[in-house]
Design an enzyme around this catalytic site. Structure first.
Site, PDB file in Angstrom:
ATOM      1  N   ARG A   1      58.669 -91.457 -11.802  1.00 50.17           N
ATOM      2  CA  ARG A   1      57.707 -92.502 -12.168  1.00 50.17           C
ATOM      3  C   ARG A   1      58.050 -92.991 -13.571  1.00 50.17           C
ATOM      4  NH1 ARG A   1      51.691 -90.675 -11.955  1.00 50.17           N
ATOM      5  NH2 ARG A   1      52.233 -89.795 -13.968  1.00 50.17           N
TER       6      ARG A   1
ATOM      7  N   TYR B   1      48.906 -95.953 -22.615  1.00 47.63           N
ATOM      8  CA  TYR B   1      48.526 -94.738 -21.903  1.00 47.63           C
ATOM      9  C   TYR B   1      49.695 -94.282 -21.030  1.00 47.63           C
ATOM     10  CZ  TYR B   1      45.849 -91.384 -19.235  1.00 47.63           C
ATOM     11  OH  TYR B   1      45.406 -90.225 -18.678  1.00 47.63           O
TER      12      TYR B   1
ATOM     13  N   ASP C   1      52.814 -96.395 -12.462  1.00 47.80           N
ATOM     14  CA  ASP C   1      51.357 -96.190 -12.507  1.00 47.80           C
ATOM     15  C   ASP C   1      50.726 -97.289 -13.363  1.00 47.80           C
ATOM     16  OD1 ASP C   1      48.801 -95.178 -12.614  1.00 47.80           O
ATOM     17  OD2 ASP C   1      49.380 -93.171 -13.288  1.00 47.80           O
TER      18      ASP C   1
ATOM     19  N   HIS D   1      47.424 -97.429 -13.781  1.00 50.89           N
ATOM     20  CA  HIS D   1      46.219 -96.811 -14.356  1.00 50.89           C
ATOM     21  C   HIS D   1      44.955 -97.658 -14.212  1.00 50.89           C
ATOM     22  CE1 HIS D   1      48.104 -93.273 -15.908  1.00 50.89           C
ATOM     23  NE2 HIS D   1      49.041 -93.985 -16.469  1.00 50.89           N
TER      24      HIS D   1
ATOM     25  N   GLU E   1      51.084 -97.384  -8.332  1.00 45.72           N
ATOM     26  CA  GLU E   1      49.935 -96.469  -8.325  1.00 45.72           C
ATOM     27  C   GLU E   1      48.732 -97.065  -9.053  1.00 45.72           C
ATOM     28  OE1 GLU E   1      51.238 -92.623  -9.509  1.00 45.72           O
ATOM     29  OE2 GLU E   1      49.407 -92.184 -10.626  1.00 45.72           O
TER      30      GLU E   1
ATOM     31  N   GLU F   1      43.716 -90.549  -7.382  1.00 43.23           N
ATOM     32  CA  GLU F   1      43.593 -89.377  -8.259  1.00 43.23           C
ATOM     33  C   GLU F   1      42.167 -89.156  -8.743  1.00 43.23           C
ATOM     34  OE1 GLU F   1      46.636 -90.617 -11.134  1.00 43.23           O
ATOM     35  OE2 GLU F   1      45.096 -90.703 -12.668  1.00 43.23           O
TER      36      GLU F   1
ATOM     37  N   ARG G   1      46.343 -90.224  -3.023  1.00 43.89           N
ATOM     38  CA  ARG G   1      46.756 -89.282  -4.069  1.00 43.89           C
ATOM     39  C   ARG G   1      45.646 -88.321  -4.484  1.00 43.89           C
ATOM     40  NH1 ARG G   1      47.795 -90.723  -8.632  1.00 43.89           N
ATOM     41  NH2 ARG G   1      49.420 -89.226  -9.053  1.00 43.89           N
TER      42      ARG G   1
ATOM     43  N   GLU H   1      53.345 -85.334  -7.087  1.00 50.52           N
ATOM     44  CA  GLU H   1      53.613 -85.420  -8.525  1.00 50.52           C
ATOM     45  C   GLU H   1      53.824 -84.013  -9.087  1.00 50.52           C
ATOM     46  OE1 GLU H   1      50.572 -87.371 -10.835  1.00 50.52           O
ATOM     47  OE2 GLU H   1      51.545 -86.890 -12.740  1.00 50.52           O
TER      48      GLU H   1
ATOM     49  N   TRP I   1      40.724 -98.053 -17.259  1.00 51.49           N
ATOM     50  CA  TRP I   1      42.033 -97.466 -17.526  1.00 51.49           C
ATOM     51  C   TRP I   1      42.494 -96.702 -16.303  1.00 51.49           C
ATOM     52  CZ3 TRP I   1      43.031 -92.266 -17.228  1.00 51.49           C
ATOM     53  CH2 TRP I   1      41.898 -91.444 -17.141  1.00 51.49           C
TER      54      TRP I   1
HETATM   55  C1  CS2 Z   1      48.080 -89.920 -14.540  1.00 46.66           C
HETATM   56  C2  CS2 Z   1      47.360 -88.837 -15.317  1.00 46.66           C
HETATM   57  O1  CS2 Z   1      49.524 -88.280 -13.656  1.00 46.66           O
HETATM   58  C3  CS2 Z   1      48.925 -89.331 -13.440  1.00 46.66           C
HETATM   59  O2  CS2 Z   1      49.044 -89.941 -12.408  1.00 46.66           O
HETATM   60  O3  CS2 Z   1      47.298 -90.949 -14.075  1.00 46.66           O
HETATM   61  O4  CS2 Z   1      47.809 -88.905 -16.630  1.00 46.66           O
HETATM   62  C4  CS2 Z   1      45.858 -88.916 -15.345  1.00 46.66           C
HETATM   63  O5  CS2 Z   1      45.439 -90.038 -16.049  1.00 46.66           O
HETATM   64  C5  CS2 Z   1      45.285 -87.660 -15.949  1.00 46.66           C
HETATM   65  O6  CS2 Z   1      45.708 -86.597 -15.167  1.00 46.66           O
HETATM   66  C6  CS2 Z   1      43.774 -87.734 -16.033  1.00 46.66           C
HETATM   67  O7  CS2 Z   1      43.222 -86.496 -16.295  1.00 46.66           O
HETATM   68 MG    MG Z   2      48.044 -91.813 -12.210  1.00 46.27          MG
END
Ligand code: CS2
Ligand code: MG
Length: 402
Positions: free
Chosen positions: A147, A159, A210, A212, A236, A262, A283, A339, A402
């Site tokens: 990724r 981020y 990603d 986010h 993602e 997630e 996910r 992941e 985010w």
């Molecule tokens: C991210 C993470 O790994 C991912 O896909 O989106 O950094 C996620 O934001 C954190 O695990 C949140 O706790």
């Molecule tokens: Mg993510």
């Protein structure tokens, strides 16, 4: 056999983790991850004050009945705190069942459907050159999927981009840091990053990105379309998923595959997305989506609708969650990708585990149960400290997702 005790262990070996350890009258123990990043103590209290007293005296073999009892019996259903607590109990009970049977949990789930679990790493850098070096590092380690996250010119912090490599820690200590965001800068820059990465690494390496949850559906549609030449495995979290219809709009414009989940905590967060085939990968995780039992239910529904798994595996999901995810990943028919963000050495020492990485695959190992434990004495040396994920604002100061 009866559950005699449930210990809730809060520890910070590099970052905060909440772990449940169930103990039985026959001495067999099981572990479950209950970590909810930035809201850890809420789950610890939910378990300690409201769940463990209900488990003492119960037969640990009754995994499904215990799940239903905790889900339906609380009256208040769903939500990340509740579902992370239920997940920890469910995971610990599968661990106990495996140990009692003398089998790794994946055997109890139907046995292996593949030789290993294909994982992706998180390559991040401030500049495109930094990113290329990070992707090269993953390729050298044997990863087959990466990724790619890059700093955006003009934005001070992005981020998912940090000085941490191989693992990265988004949660800062004390109060939440604030980041700023410009969709305009992001949308025009990201395709240029993928053009360089694809050019350098060729067609075989699987690439992911990603977003986010930062875009609107039409912005995400534009991004998906502009990334089509670089053949991503998935885009993602293009938009926040509270409104599933947003994904329909993205779908009308692009063939870039979509992944989401997630932050999901039950099947009800993704039932429509799956049933209407609005995403390609779900996910959700063992720890935030109700444990092995409930995540398997989500993946079974997904299998009926051409949707594959792609579980979250960042550093805030403990090695206990990772082990549990790998048993499920190995067994289900519709596994997609997992992941795998490596933990720090401190974390790995506190959670000794049998899973191992080789040639781009993880394998959960063949120890009875999950093959992971917590060293409670060592864990006690790392006390909890508050830590929060950053919040995100647009450059004009407006709060942004985010
Ligand atoms: C991210 C993470 O790994 C991912 O896909 O989106 O950094 C996620 O934001 C954190 O695990 C949140 O706790
Ligand atoms: Mg993510």
């Amino acid at each position: 056999m009866q559950v005699t005790e449930g210990r809730v262990i809060v520890s910070r070996p590099g970052r905060n983790f909440v772990t449940l350890k169930l103990v039985t009258d026959e001495g067999v123990t099981g572990v479950g991850d209950a970590t909810l990043n930035g809201r850890e103590l809420a789950v610890a209290s939910y378990l300690r004050d409201h769940v463990v007293p209900l488990l003492v005296g119960r037969d640990p073999a009754r995994i499904e009945d215990t799940w239903q009892f905790l889900y339906k019996g609380a009256y208040w259903r769903r939500g990340p705190v509740t579902m992370s607590a239920i997940a920890a109990v469910d995971t610990a009970l599968w661990d106990i069942k495996g140990k009692v049977a003398g089998l790794p949990v994946y055997q109890l789930l139907g046995g292996r459907s593949r030789d290993g679990v294909t994982v992706y790493g998180h390559a991040n850098g401030e500049t495109v050159d930094d990113v290329l070096a990070e992707v090269a590092r993953y390729v050298e380690l044997g990863y087959r999927a990466v990724r790619v996250q890059c700093g955006i010119p003009g934005l001070p912090i992005t981020y998912g981009v940090s000085d941490d490599k191989l693992f990265y820690e988004p949660a800062g200590v004390a109060l939440p840091p604030e980041a700023s965001w410009s969709t305009e800068a992001y949308l025009s820059f990201i395709p240029t990053v993928f053009a360089r990465v694809r050019d350098e690494f060729g067609p075989a390496l699987r690439l992911l990105h990603d977003a986010h949850h930062r875009l609107t559906p039409i912005e995400a549609a534009r991004l998906g379309k502009s990334l089509e030449p670089y053949e991503l495995t998935w885009l993602e979290d293009p938009v926040p998923a509270e409104l599933p219809d947003g994904f329909r709009l993205i779908r009308q414009h692009t063939t870039t595959p979509l992944a989401v989940g997630e932050v999901f905590n039950t099947i009800w967060d993704c039932e429509q997305l799956i049933r209407e085939q609005l995403v390609d990968y779900v996910r959700a995780t063992v720890v935030h989506a109700g444990g092995i039992s409930h995540l398997r239910r989500i993946f079974d529904l997904a299998a009926l609708h051409h949707v594959r798994s792609g579980s979250h595996g960042a550093t805030d999901l403990s090695p206990v969650c990772m082990a549990a995810a790998l048993h499920l990943d190995l067994a289900i028919p519709n596994f997609g990708l997992q992941e795998y963000m490596r933990h720090t050495e401190e974390t790995d020492r506190v959670f000794p585990h049998a899973y191992h990485f080789a040639a781009g695959y993880l394998h959960p190992g063949d120890e009875p149960g999950l093959g992971v434990d917590i060293d409670e004495e060592l864990a006690a040396r790392y006390p909890y400290q508050p830590a929060y994920l950053p919040v995100n604002r647009l450059v004009d100061g407006t709060m942004h997702s985010w």
